[in-house]
Scaffold this motif. Structure first.
Motif, PDB file in Angstrom:
ATOM      1  N   ALA A 264       0.826  -1.209   0.000  1.00  0.00           N
ATOM      2  CA  ALA A 264       0.000   0.000   0.000  1.00  0.00           C
ATOM      3  C   ALA A 264       0.858   1.256   0.000  1.00  0.00           C
ATOM      4  CB  ALA A 264      -0.929  -0.006   1.210  1.00  0.00           C
ATOM      5  N   ASN A 265       1.892   1.263   0.821  1.00  0.00           N
ATOM      6  CA  ASN A 265       2.764   2.447   0.910  1.00  0.00           C
ATOM      7  C   ASN A 265       3.526   2.687  -0.384  1.00  0.00           C
ATOM      8  OD1 ASN A 265       1.998   3.070   3.532  1.00  0.00           O
ATOM      9  ND2 ASN A 265       3.593   1.799   4.450  1.00  0.00           N
ATOM     10  N   LYS A 268       1.164   4.163  -3.029  1.00  0.00           N
ATOM     11  CA  LYS A 268       0.878   5.579  -2.770  1.00  0.00           C
ATOM     12  C   LYS A 268       1.879   6.501  -3.450  1.00  0.00           C
ATOM     13  CE  LYS A 268      -1.136   4.902   1.831  1.00  0.00           C
ATOM     14  NZ  LYS A 268      -0.892   5.107   3.287  1.00  0.00           N
ATOM     15  N   VAL A 275      -4.755   5.159  -2.868  1.00  0.00           N
ATOM     16  CA  VAL A 275      -4.907   3.972  -2.027  1.00  0.00           C
ATOM     17  C   VAL A 275      -5.920   4.248  -0.925  1.00  0.00           C
ATOM     18  CG1 VAL A 275      -3.739   2.371  -0.464  1.00  0.00           C
ATOM     19  CG2 VAL A 275      -2.555   3.212  -2.500  1.00  0.00           C
ATOM     20  N   SER A 277      -6.648   3.857   2.509  1.00  0.00           N
ATOM     21  CA  SER A 277      -5.904   3.529   3.726  1.00  0.00           C
ATOM     22  C   SER A 277      -6.802   3.302   4.927  1.00  0.00           C
ATOM     23  CB  SER A 277      -4.910   4.656   4.048  1.00  0.00           C
ATOM     24  OG  SER A 277      -3.990   4.827   2.983  1.00  0.00           O
ATOM     25  N   ASN A 280      -7.004  -0.610   5.555  1.00  0.00           N
ATOM     26  CA  ASN A 280      -5.803  -1.383   5.247  1.00  0.00           C
ATOM     27  C   ASN A 280      -5.317  -2.105   6.513  1.00  0.00           C
ATOM     28  OD1 ASN A 280      -2.493  -0.599   3.950  1.00  0.00           O
ATOM     29  ND2 ASN A 280      -3.734  -2.429   3.676  1.00  0.00           N
ATOM     30  N   VAL A 285      -5.408  -4.943  -0.116  1.00  0.00           N
ATOM     31  CA  VAL A 285      -5.101  -3.558  -0.464  1.00  0.00           C
ATOM     32  C   VAL A 285      -6.049  -3.116  -1.571  1.00  0.00           C
ATOM     33  CG1 VAL A 285      -3.345  -1.952  -1.301  1.00  0.00           C
ATOM     34  CG2 VAL A 285      -2.674  -3.896   0.146  1.00  0.00           C
ATOM     35  N   PHE A 287      -7.288   0.023  -4.038  1.00  0.00           N
ATOM     36  CA  PHE A 287      -6.788   1.276  -4.579  1.00  0.00           C
ATOM     37  C   PHE A 287      -7.488   1.597  -5.892  1.00  0.00           C
ATOM     38  CE2 PHE A 287      -4.183  -2.130  -6.198  1.00  0.00           C
ATOM     39  CZ  PHE A 287      -3.905  -1.803  -7.514  1.00  0.00           C
ATOM     40  N   ARG A 320      -8.072  -4.437  -6.388  1.00  0.00           N
ATOM     41  CA  ARG A 320      -7.709  -5.044  -5.111  1.00  0.00           C
ATOM     42  C   ARG A 320      -6.566  -6.007  -5.325  1.00  0.00           C
ATOM     43  NH1 ARG A 320     -11.081  -9.617  -1.860  1.00  0.00           N
ATOM     44  NH2 ARG A 320      -9.932 -10.916  -3.360  1.00  0.00           N
TER      45      ARG A 320
END
Length: 346
Positions: A264-265, A268, A275, A277, A280, A285, A287, A320
Motif C-alpha cells: 500500500a505504501n 501511494k 490507495v 488507507s 488497510n 489492499v 486502490f 484489489r
C-alpha cells in the motif's frame, strides 16, 4: 522451465505447503458421514478449541458454512439482520432465500459496523404482520479489508441477548482480525453463538471451512449439511491440511499484513494511484487508478505477460491486491515496478 506466477487476485489462491501435501498423503482416513474419519475428528476438536466453542463441523466452503448457519439457526420465513455490504448478502448468490428461506433485513454500515440504535429498531416486535427476527449476522474481518473492534461486537451481542436472538459471525478471515487486534481469536468469537472461518483463505489449505458453535447447534447442522450434499467420505485427506493451517499458518499472518502495508505504501508513491488507507488492516489492499490511457483489459494483459495474475480494474479504475504466503516482498517490488512502468511510461 515455466516461470513462477505471482497471483494477487485473492488469498484463496494460496496453495498447500509441502508439509501439507505430505500430511495429506499420509493421512489416516475413514468415512466421515459415519463418523469414522479420525483426521476430521482431530481437526474439528482442534478448531472448536481454538475458536472457543463446544463443537465444530468441517464443511466444503465459507459460503456453505455461512448458509448452513442460517439454515440451522432460522425457521423459514423469519428475518435476519445484517450489513448491506456484508459477504452473506453481497456475494453468496442470494442463497439465503433458497436454502434457509429467510428474509434479509440489511442495514447501512460504516467501516463494517451497523448503527447500534438501528439494530435495536430493526428487531421485530410481536405482531401478526411482521416476520420474527431469528438471527443477527456480523462479519470480522470485513471483506473490505477492515477489522471491527471487539467492543462493538460485545455491544451487538448484548443487544441480541436481551431479545434472545443468536449471533452468527462470518469470520472467514477471523484469524487475520485477531492478528490485527493483537489478541487471541477467542476474544472475538466469544461474542457470537456460531462462527464460520475459512481454512483456504490465506491459511493455505486446499479446501474447506469450519462452522463452530454449541454441541446442540453442530449436531443439528450436521444433519442439514448432509441434506445439502455436504456429507464427506474420506475427507481426512483434506482435514490433514486444515490441521496444519490452524497450527502453523495462523501464527504467521502478520507477515502477510506487513507485506500488504508495504504494498500500500509503495502504491501511494506512484502518481495517479489513490490507495484506500482507511481499511488497510489485514492482507487486502484496495486502490484506484485515477487516470490512464490503457483499458482494464490492457492492464490485466500486461501483468499476465509479466507472470503476475490480477483482476482487471473495474470501470472506475478500482482494484484489489491480496498478499498471502506465496507473495514475498521481492514479488511486491516487481509488481510496483511494473505498475510504475504502466502509469508513468505510457
Amino acid at each position: 522451465m515455466k516461470s513462477r506466477v505471482i497471483d494477487l487476485r485473492s488469498d484463496t489462491v494460496s496453495q498447500p505447503t509441502d508439509e501439507m501435501r505430505q500430511a495429506m498423503f499420509h493421512a489416516e482416513v475413514g468415512d466421515d458421514v459415519y463418523g469414522d474419519d479420525p483426521t476430521v475428528q482431530k481437526l474439528e476438536i482442534l478448531a472448536a478449541s481454538m475458536i472457543g466453542k463446544e463443537a465444530a463441523l468441517f464443511v466444503p466452503s465459507g459460503t456453505f458454512g455461512n448458509q448452513l448457519a442460517l439454515f440451522t439457526h432460522c425457521d423459514r420465513g423469519t428475518e435476519v439482520i445484517l450489513g448491506e455490504d456484508c459477504h452473506i448478502f453481497e456475494h453468496e448468490v442470494g442463497a439465503a432465500s433458497i436454502i434457509a428461506g429467510v428474509h434479509l433485513r440489511t442495514l447501512q454500515t460504516v467501516s463494517g459496523k451497523m448503527d447500534l440504535q438501528k439494530i435495536k429498531q430493526s428487531i421485530r416486535p410481536e405482531d401478526l404482520h411482521f416476520p420474527e427476527t431469528s438471527l443477527i449476522c456480523l462479519e470480522n474481518a470485513y471483506s473490505n479489508g477492515g477489522v471491527v473492534d471487539i467492543d462493538y461486537m460485545q455491544e451487538v451481542y448484548c443487544i441480541a441477548k436481551e431479545k434472545n436472538i443468536p449471533i452468527h459471525l462470518d469470520g472467514a478471515r477471523v484469524f487475520n482480525a485477531a492478528t490485527y487486534l493483537r489478541t487471541d481469536v477467542k476474544e472475538i468469537t466469544q461474542y457470537s453463538d456460531s462462527v464460520m472461518f475459512c481454512l483456504s483463505k490465506g491459511l493455505c489449505a486446499p479446501v474447506g471451512s469450519i462452522l463452530a458453535g454449541s454441541t446442540e447447534f453442530i449436531e443439528k447442522a450436521k444433519k442439514k449439511r448432509k441434506l445439502l450434499g455436504g456429507g464427506w467420505r474420506q475427507s481426512g485427506f483434506l482435514a490433514a491440511a486444515g490441521i496444519i493451517a490452524l497450527v502453523k499458518m495462523t501464527t504467521r499472518l502478520h507477515e502477510d499484513h506487513e507485506n500488504a502495508l508495504y504494498l500500500a505504501n509503495e502504491l501511494k508513491e506512484i502518481p495517479g494511484i489513490k490507495v484506500d488507507s482507511t481499511n488497510n488492516h489485514i492482507n487486502l489492499v484496495f486502490f484506484q487508478i485515477e487516470k490512464t490511457n490503457r483499458t482494464p483489459e490492457e492492464i490485466e494483459q500486461i501483468f499476465k505477460e509479466n507472470d503476475i495474475t490480477i483482476f482487471a480494474p473495474d470501470e472506475n479504475g478500482n482494484m484489489r491486491f491480496a498478499t498471502h504466503y506465496w507473495v514475498t516482498k521481492e514479488d511486491i517490488d516487481k509488481v510496483i515496478m511494473l505498475m510504475q512502468s504502466i502509469l508513468i511510461d505510457e
